[in-house]
Design a protein around this motif. Sequence first.
Motif, PDB file in Angstrom:
ATOM      1  N   TYR A  12      56.235  38.609  17.718  1.00 40.48           N
ATOM      2  CA  TYR A  12      54.961  39.221  18.095  1.00 40.48           C
ATOM      3  C   TYR A  12      54.996  40.727  17.828  1.00 40.48           C
ATOM      4  O   TYR A  12      54.020  41.315  17.340  1.00 40.48           O
ATOM      5  CB  TYR A  12      54.657  38.941  19.567  1.00 40.48           C
ATOM      6  CG  TYR A  12      53.301  39.431  19.998  1.00 40.48           C
ATOM      7  CD1 TYR A  12      52.162  38.707  19.705  1.00 40.48           C
ATOM      8  CD2 TYR A  12      53.166  40.637  20.682  1.00 40.48           C
ATOM      9  CE1 TYR A  12      50.912  39.163  20.067  1.00 40.48           C
ATOM     10  CE2 TYR A  12      51.920  41.103  21.056  1.00 40.48           C
ATOM     11  CZ  TYR A  12      50.793  40.360  20.746  1.00 40.48           C
ATOM     12  OH  TYR A  12      49.566  40.811  21.106  1.00 40.48           O
ATOM     13  N   HIS A  13      56.135  41.307  18.128  1.00 40.19           N
ATOM     14  CA  HIS A  13      56.295  42.735  17.858  1.00 40.19           C
ATOM     15  C   HIS A  13      56.054  43.044  16.382  1.00 40.19           C
ATOM     16  O   HIS A  13      55.376  44.010  16.038  1.00 40.19           O
ATOM     17  CB  HIS A  13      57.687  43.184  18.281  1.00 40.19           C
ATOM     18  CG  HIS A  13      58.134  44.444  17.637  1.00 40.19           C
ATOM     19  ND1 HIS A  13      57.582  45.664  17.941  1.00 40.19           N
ATOM     20  CD2 HIS A  13      59.043  44.672  16.660  1.00 40.19           C
ATOM     21  CE1 HIS A  13      58.149  46.591  17.187  1.00 40.19           C
ATOM     22  NE2 HIS A  13      59.031  46.014  16.406  1.00 40.19           N
TER      23      HIS A  13
ATOM     24  N   GLN B 187      60.124  34.732  20.112  1.00 32.50           N
ATOM     25  CA  GLN B 187      58.660  34.797  20.102  1.00 32.50           C
ATOM     26  C   GLN B 187      58.196  36.229  20.323  1.00 32.50           C
ATOM     27  O   GLN B 187      57.297  36.720  19.642  1.00 32.50           O
ATOM     28  CB  GLN B 187      58.084  33.898  21.198  1.00 32.50           C
ATOM     29  CG  GLN B 187      58.227  32.415  20.909  1.00 32.50           C
ATOM     30  CD  GLN B 187      57.822  31.565  22.089  1.00 32.50           C
ATOM     31  OE1 GLN B 187      57.209  32.052  23.040  1.00 32.50           O
ATOM     32  NE2 GLN B 187      58.164  30.291  22.042  1.00 32.50           N
ATOM     33  N   GLU B 188      58.838  36.900  21.274  1.00 35.55           N
ATOM     34  CA  GLU B 188      58.435  38.282  21.572  1.00 35.55           C
ATOM     35  C   GLU B 188      58.697  39.197  20.393  1.00 35.55           C
ATOM     36  O   GLU B 188      57.864  40.032  20.028  1.00 35.55           O
ATOM     37  CB  GLU B 188      59.196  38.793  22.800  1.00 35.55           C
ATOM     38  CG  GLU B 188      58.759  38.123  24.080  1.00 35.55           C
ATOM     39  CD  GLU B 188      59.735  38.392  25.220  1.00 35.55           C
ATOM     40  OE1 GLU B 188      59.482  37.915  26.329  1.00 35.55           O
ATOM     41  OE2 GLU B 188      60.763  39.075  24.991  1.00 35.55           O
ATOM     42  N   GLU B 189      59.855  38.998  19.789  1.00 36.68           N
ATOM     43  CA  GLU B 189      60.194  39.870  18.667  1.00 36.68           C
ATOM     44  C   GLU B 189      59.239  39.619  17.491  1.00 36.68           C
ATOM     45  O   GLU B 189      58.784  40.565  16.841  1.00 36.68           O
ATOM     46  CB  GLU B 189      61.648  39.652  18.239  1.00 36.68           C
ATOM     47  CG  GLU B 189      62.107  40.733  17.293  1.00 36.68           C
ATOM     48  CD  GLU B 189      63.584  40.653  16.979  1.00 36.68           C
ATOM     49  OE1 GLU B 189      64.326  39.969  17.725  1.00 36.68           O
ATOM     50  OE2 GLU B 189      64.003  41.260  15.975  1.00 36.68           O
TER      51      GLU B 189
ATOM     52  N   LEU C  87      52.502  33.335  14.035  1.00 37.83           N
ATOM     53  CA  LEU C  87      53.685  33.751  14.796  1.00 37.83           C
ATOM     54  C   LEU C  87      54.929  32.987  14.330  1.00 37.83           C
ATOM     55  O   LEU C  87      55.996  33.569  14.142  1.00 37.83           O
ATOM     56  CB  LEU C  87      53.471  33.533  16.298  1.00 37.83           C
ATOM     57  CG  LEU C  87      54.574  34.151  17.161  1.00 37.83           C
ATOM     58  CD1 LEU C  87      54.352  35.642  17.328  1.00 37.83           C
ATOM     59  CD2 LEU C  87      54.650  33.500  18.531  1.00 37.83           C
ATOM     60  N   GLU C  88      54.771  31.689  14.116  1.00 40.91           N
ATOM     61  CA  GLU C  88      55.920  30.888  13.679  1.00 40.91           C
ATOM     62  C   GLU C  88      56.431  31.322  12.307  1.00 40.91           C
ATOM     63  O   GLU C  88      57.627  31.278  12.034  1.00 40.91           O
ATOM     64  CB  GLU C  88      55.555  29.407  13.654  1.00 40.91           C
ATOM     65  CG  GLU C  88      55.431  28.794  15.033  1.00 40.91           C
ATOM     66  CD  GLU C  88      54.843  27.389  14.980  1.00 40.91           C
ATOM     67  OE1 GLU C  88      55.549  26.453  15.369  1.00 40.91           O
ATOM     68  OE2 GLU C  88      53.693  27.243  14.534  1.00 40.91           O
TER      69      GLU C  88
ATOM     70  N   GLU D  42      64.756  31.494  22.394  1.00 36.55           N
ATOM     71  CA  GLU D  42      63.473  31.136  21.790  1.00 36.55           C
ATOM     72  C   GLU D  42      62.371  32.091  22.266  1.00 36.55           C
ATOM     73  O   GLU D  42      61.545  32.561  21.491  1.00 36.55           O
ATOM     74  CB  GLU D  42      63.151  29.684  22.160  1.00 36.55           C
ATOM     75  CG  GLU D  42      61.832  29.156  21.645  1.00 36.55           C
ATOM     76  CD  GLU D  42      61.834  28.842  20.162  1.00 36.55           C
ATOM     77  OE1 GLU D  42      62.925  28.866  19.540  1.00 36.55           O
ATOM     78  OE2 GLU D  42      60.750  28.597  19.615  1.00 36.55           O
ATOM     79  N   LEU D  43      62.410  32.389  23.559  1.00 39.03           N
ATOM     80  CA  LEU D  43      61.413  33.285  24.132  1.00 39.03           C
ATOM     81  C   LEU D  43      61.526  34.691  23.539  1.00 39.03           C
ATOM     82  O   LEU D  43      60.532  35.314  23.165  1.00 39.03           O
ATOM     83  CB  LEU D  43      61.608  33.336  25.647  1.00 39.03           C
ATOM     84  CG  LEU D  43      60.348  33.422  26.483  1.00 39.03           C
ATOM     85  CD1 LEU D  43      59.451  32.232  26.211  1.00 39.03           C
ATOM     86  CD2 LEU D  43      60.702  33.504  27.960  1.00 39.03           C
ATOM     87  N   ARG D  44      62.777  35.166  23.448  1.00 33.21           N
ATOM     88  CA  ARG D  44      62.996  36.487  22.860  1.00 33.21           C
ATOM     89  C   ARG D  44      62.502  36.513  21.424  1.00 33.21           C
ATOM     90  O   ARG D  44      61.901  37.479  20.970  1.00 33.21           O
ATOM     91  CB  ARG D  44      64.495  36.848  22.877  1.00 33.21           C
ATOM     92  CG  ARG D  44      65.126  37.082  24.233  1.00 33.21           C
ATOM     93  CD  ARG D  44      64.630  38.355  24.903  1.00 33.21           C
ATOM     94  NE  ARG D  44      63.474  38.095  25.758  1.00 33.21           N
ATOM     95  CZ  ARG D  44      63.554  37.552  26.967  1.00 33.21           C
ATOM     96  NH1 ARG D  44      64.725  37.250  27.497  1.00 33.21           N
ATOM     97  NH2 ARG D  44      62.469  37.318  27.669  1.00 33.21           N
TER      98      ARG D  44
ATOM     99  N   MET E  51      58.633  34.014  13.002  1.00 32.60           N
ATOM    100  CA  MET E  51      59.835  33.532  13.691  1.00 32.60           C
ATOM    101  C   MET E  51      60.856  32.968  12.702  1.00 32.60           C
ATOM    102  O   MET E  51      62.056  33.095  12.897  1.00 32.60           O
ATOM    103  CB  MET E  51      59.457  32.468  14.722  1.00 32.60           C
ATOM    104  CG  MET E  51      58.777  33.062  15.943  1.00 32.60           C
ATOM    105  SD  MET E  51      58.237  31.802  17.092  1.00 32.60           S
ATOM    106  CE  MET E  51      59.772  31.417  17.907  1.00 32.60           C
TER     107      MET E  51
END
Lengths: 429, 258
Positions: free
Chosen positions: B133-134, B129-131, B96-97, B125-127, B100
Amino acid sequence: MQRLTSKLKGNKLAQIILLVLYVLVTSLSLYLAQASVTAFLLLLVSLLLLYYTELPDRLKWVIAGVVLVGVIPFVASTGPSYQSYMEVATVVGIYVAMALGLNIVVGLAGLLDLGFVAFFAIGAYTYGIFATAQAANFMPFGVFPLSGDSFWIFILIGCFVAALFGVLLGIPVLRVKGDYLAIVTLGFGEIIRIVFNNLDKPVNITNGAMGLASVKPPEIFGFQFVYPNQFYFIVLAILLFVILAVRRFEFSKIGRSWKAVRENEIAAQSMGIHLVRTKLLAFAIGASFSGMMGVVFAAKQTFVDPTSFTLLESITILVMVILGGMGSVPGVILGAAVITILNLQVLTEVTNYLNQLSLNGVISFPEALSPAKMQRFIFGAILIIFAIYRPQGLIPAKNPVFDEESLKEGSENHRKKQIKVESDKGFQA
Amino acid sequence: MSILTVSNIKKQFGGLVAVNSVDMTVEKGSITAVIGPNGAGKTTFFNLITGVYQPDEGNVQLGSSSLVGLKPHEISRLGIARTFQNIRLFSNITVLENVMVGLHKQLKAGIVGTLFQTKKVREEELRAQEEAYHWLEYVGLAQHLNEEAQNLSYGAQRRLEIARALASKPRLLLLDEPAAGMNPRETRELTEFIHRMRDDLNVTIVLIEHDMKLVMEISEHIIVLDHGEKIAEGKPAEIRNNVKVIEAYLGKSAVTPA
Ligand SMILES: Nc1ncnc2c1ncn2[C@@H]1O[C@H](COP(=O)(O)OP(=O)(O)O)[C@@H](O)[C@H]1O
Ligand SMILES: [Mg+2]
């Protein structure tokens, strides 16, 4: 033993009870058996045990706070060795902060720096020069020494001056990589020391090899900090800030950029990461921690001279990082504590013990082989052993764990957005 | 409308001319393939476009801005992303990172915001992570999000490189041998995936590839390099029957039997 650990796993209550028991027993033995180094060390180990419990982070911080602020100063306070224990604890704190600073440079950004002590020196001299009459030699205005009240501002000034030098050093140095970087930073560390050693002429700024004596102790509302047990709390406060800062940087955009640069420079750049700026930031932030502790060091010793900032110091800090685990904050804290205590307590204790035996004629032990003199040998051995058998250090660095469920929900929105954004995206130029 | 124009570009390493006076025009939204035998200069050509190397001569133009003299990170910011022939992931951090990092150039968090963990920084930061993940979902690696990148299988690593590149929202995506080391099934999936990516994301793709089936199936335009020179250019059907190309790949004897 195995049964015991498997029983303990998951049982938080038992963990707390055992931990409290452990702290109680070690505290009590330190409290009663006065000059017991062992009891003092065992009490410190409770923090390590705390780290390995499965308690919530918040609770761990509270317990650590209670042990560090309350238990340790209190139970050590009754004996004749009180100040020497607090001295050890204070020095451990200073080195932990420095090692955490170097960890940013070496562990996170992957830049081998062999001259890191230079920033500590810069911090120490920044306060040393202005908190003695020395500054009067070259400052056209102002009355020197500044009072001990200025110490608190100088922590900040030391922080910024060291960061500034981190950047100034970085600009030429970061053109080289790998082994060359190590050599150039080693040179820089020595240059800084030699400059401080010789900057007594033409204008006497650092007082050369004589050093700066009678540095003003910190003062607040008329209260002076002179004893190690008082400095202990200053160091603890700064350390708390440093740890907080490191953890926040580590798991942020900034920390990720450092790691990306460490892992693969070309890929990092091709993802839009500004290589030089990212590395400079690592140098600056790492240096700033050292600078702050340099100010504290000058005030604590009340004396600053170039001999405190040799290459061996830089190597020592590097050993702390490697021993603890590059890139691992808990590891580096442990590494710094182990090495400092080894240096200050264990080696001297063993030396004293051996001397005692020689004096009593039990064995004849040549002075030249005394453990206190074998520091370099021991560090060398530690480096080699860890490089071969445990390159990831005592407590290896951990990656964050993301919660898949919550990310799944969030990513829905991006899917909806994406199609729209992408389709009406035109040329920016 | 062309998105990328390379004109007369040249790169020499000592006495070796790795890329010699090559021109290329890439149409917006197209899929272009760069092919040629090993050592032909294909990767060097990509490196010249992305700023890893500076050209000795010639020009590279993205939209209306020239890329010559820009650093790789500046070129990335103009909207070019790439993958690498010898995979270059951030091996020791999580999957994931890795993605990111691709998003970094859109993130605004600075030193002060990070230090005080302001609401804005935490949200961002949260957004991110979500993006990220997408994008993992998009390339089919979502279940691996917490693994270290180096522990992924070869094919998965290649897909992760693509996810990371996509996260940076490129206008132009350069893929250097994306199917290398993949089995036929994986290659077929990749072919479909590249098509889908172009259609979904409206991104222009240039790829280097040896798998001729993939190349012929996928590309609208092909340029052929050999010994640093462009020896042919055209539609797949034209390239397939080009004498010079067959010569370059199979040797002269293949064309004029002795
Ligand atoms: N950094 C470099 N230094 C010297 N020679 C290089 C360098 N990069 C590539 N080359 C040479 O340039 C030629 C083209 O290489 P490359 O672009 O990698 O070919 P391809 O990707 O088409 O297989 C090769 O002969 C290679 O050895
Ligand atoms: Mg290649």
